[in-house]
Enzyme design. Structure first.
Site, PDB file in Angstrom:
ATOM      1  N   ASP A  45       0.837  -1.197   0.000  1.00  0.00           N
ATOM      2  CA  ASP A  45       0.000   0.000   0.000  1.00  0.00           C
ATOM      3  C   ASP A  45       0.875   1.252   0.000  1.00  0.00           C
ATOM      4  O   ASP A  45       1.859   1.329   0.743  1.00  0.00           O
ATOM      5  CB  ASP A  45      -0.915   0.022   1.221  1.00  0.00           C
ATOM      6  CG  ASP A  45      -2.041  -1.003   1.125  1.00  0.00           C
ATOM      7  OD1 ASP A  45      -2.077  -1.743   0.121  1.00  0.00           O
ATOM      8  OD2 ASP A  45      -2.864  -1.062   2.052  1.00  0.00           O
ATOM      9  N   HIS A  47      -6.117   2.667  -4.287  1.00  0.00           N
ATOM     10  CA  HIS A  47      -6.192   2.723  -2.820  1.00  0.00           C
ATOM     11  C   HIS A  47      -6.889   4.007  -2.353  1.00  0.00           C
ATOM     12  O   HIS A  47      -6.569   4.519  -1.287  1.00  0.00           O
ATOM     13  CB  HIS A  47      -4.777   2.624  -2.241  1.00  0.00           C
ATOM     14  CG  HIS A  47      -4.707   2.300  -0.776  1.00  0.00           C
ATOM     15  ND1 HIS A  47      -5.568   1.422  -0.143  1.00  0.00           N
ATOM     16  CD2 HIS A  47      -3.852   2.743   0.201  1.00  0.00           C
ATOM     17  CE1 HIS A  47      -5.264   1.347   1.131  1.00  0.00           C
ATOM     18  NE2 HIS A  47      -4.225   2.135   1.371  1.00  0.00           N
ATOM     19  N   HIS A  85      -6.974   8.539   0.952  1.00  0.00           N
ATOM     20  CA  HIS A  85      -6.892   7.614   2.079  1.00  0.00           C
ATOM     21  C   HIS A  85      -7.920   7.891   3.162  1.00  0.00           C
ATOM     22  O   HIS A  85      -7.688   7.656   4.359  1.00  0.00           O
ATOM     23  CB  HIS A  85      -5.481   7.620   2.683  1.00  0.00           C
ATOM     24  CG  HIS A  85      -5.095   6.317   3.323  1.00  0.00           C
ATOM     25  ND1 HIS A  85      -5.199   6.088   4.672  1.00  0.00           N
ATOM     26  CD2 HIS A  85      -4.611   5.161   2.793  1.00  0.00           C
ATOM     27  CE1 HIS A  85      -4.781   4.864   4.951  1.00  0.00           C
ATOM     28  NE2 HIS A  85      -4.427   4.274   3.821  1.00  0.00           N
ATOM     29  N   HIS A 123       3.558  -2.069   3.524  1.00  0.00           N
ATOM     30  CA  HIS A 123       3.382  -0.648   3.230  1.00  0.00           C
ATOM     31  C   HIS A 123       4.700  -0.060   2.724  1.00  0.00           C
ATOM     32  O   HIS A 123       5.768  -0.411   3.233  1.00  0.00           O
ATOM     33  CB  HIS A 123       2.923   0.131   4.467  1.00  0.00           C
ATOM     34  CG  HIS A 123       1.565  -0.280   4.954  1.00  0.00           C
ATOM     35  ND1 HIS A 123       1.372  -1.405   5.710  1.00  0.00           N
ATOM     36  CD2 HIS A 123       0.339   0.286   4.760  1.00  0.00           C
ATOM     37  CE1 HIS A 123       0.071  -1.522   5.986  1.00  0.00           C
ATOM     38  NE2 HIS A 123      -0.562  -0.515   5.423  1.00  0.00           N
TER      39      HIS A 123
END
Length: 337
Positions: free
Chosen positions: A119, A170, A174, A267
């Site tokens: 991510d 994504h 966020h 991540h």
């Protein structure tokens, strides 16, 4: 001269379930223009298909169309309202999906394949280092990119694409999908698709909601955009502050219970992610005999199919896009993407 009514959708995001009856509400801002002898309104999609038709008995009230959603109707349907041969509304986003179909957490397969996913939100301090490790082993992964990341680090995105990695969505900034309104959900999902399509020529096939939080609007919008929701089987916890001095904890997590079909979450701004990958990739490939592939390739080893890619542009109509501003970047203190 007959004045046409101006019809507005009650919601810019209309989500329906396959095998169920979907409702689409509209209202009229100049309801006195609806005449008793000219009040049969039709709900159509972008292909001109008639989805529902109804008489507007009391123009001062909201009108609700009822749509019987069949399996053949699954997918995106941009909606408009018509009075005879005249379109009397702007477009609204519509999507019909099978809400009983579970999102992806692991892939049901006995073939020796797993997926590493990474991510990427708004920080890139370890991006090049992580790509170096992946290149070292010739491993391809799925990167889930926010609009923040796409705008801030185009050179790294270009390298990801050139190296053969899968690029996925994504959200734009966020935001937690379950904490925002339906229109914001829509644009949070649409904007990265627009950037990836217009700038890089990519139509993403997977969507990961921040924090793993989603609802039926999230799944409806994502699937209507040709993407399936992809979560994970194992969270490395490389984002946790307490693990910055305990890399062994991260390594232990990503080595435990790894079987064919596993999807592992890292991540790009995680603590020691590049070093962890440098250690764990040989473990997966040499000791466990597993191949690390992007999620879309992993799905080919199962009977799971991705939603259909919609025709035409990804985003809102041009008038809407020109009239609005993108949501503000959401970078809460202490949160990692």
């Amino acid at each position: 001269i007959l004045r046409l009514p101006v019809v507005e959708f009650s919601s810019t995001t209309n989500i329906g379930g396959v095998g169920k009856k979907a409702t689409v509400g509209v209202k009229c801002s100049n309801h006195k223009s609806i005449l008793p002898d000219n009040n049969v309104f039709t709900l159509k999609d972008h292909q001109g298909n008639v989805l529902a038709e109804k008489v507007w008995k009391n123009p001062a009230d909201k009108l609700t169309f009822a749509v019987d959603v069949t399996p053949e109707m699954e997918g995106r349907h941009d909606l408009t309202v018509w009075l005879g041969d005249e379109c009397v509304s702007r477009n609204a986003f519509g999507s019909f999906t099978d809400q009983s179909r579970k999102v992806i957490q692991r892939v049901e397969t006995d073939d020796p394949y797993i997926s590493i996913t990474i991510d990427c939100n708004w920080y890139n301090g370890h991006g090049e280092e992580i790509l170096d490790v992946l290149d070292k082993y010739g491993v391809k992964v799925t990167f889930f990119l926010t609009g923040n990341y796409l705008r801030l680090f185009p050179e790294t995105v270009e390298r990801m694409i050139a190296s053969g990695h899968e690029i996925a969505n994504h959200t734009n900034t966020h935001m937690r999908q379950t904490a925002i309104g339906d229109y914001t959900k829509l644009r949070e999902i649409q904007i990265p698709c627009e950037i990836e399509s217009e700038v890089y020529g990519i139509k993403p096939r997977l969507f990961r909601p921040p924090y793993g939080a989603f609802d039926k609007v999230t799944t409806g919008v994502a699937r209507g955009m040709g993407m399936e929701l992809c979560l994970w089987s194992i969270d490395s916890n490389d984002w946790k502050v307490e693990n910055q001095y305990h890399k062994d904890v991260i390594l232990k997590r990503v080595k435990k219970n790894v079987v064919p079909g596993t999807i592992i979450l890292f991540h790009i701004d995680g603590y020691g992610t590049a070093q962890t990958l440098d250690t764990v990739i040989p473990y997966y490939t040499d000791e466990l005999g597993l191949n690390c592939v992007p999620v879309s390739e992993l799905l080919k080893h199962s009977d799971r199919e991705l939603p259909a890619i919609p025709e035409g542009v990804y985003g809102a109509d041009e008038e809407t896009r020109n009239a609005e501003e993108d949501p503000v970047m959401d970078i809460p203190a202490g949160e990692v993407g």
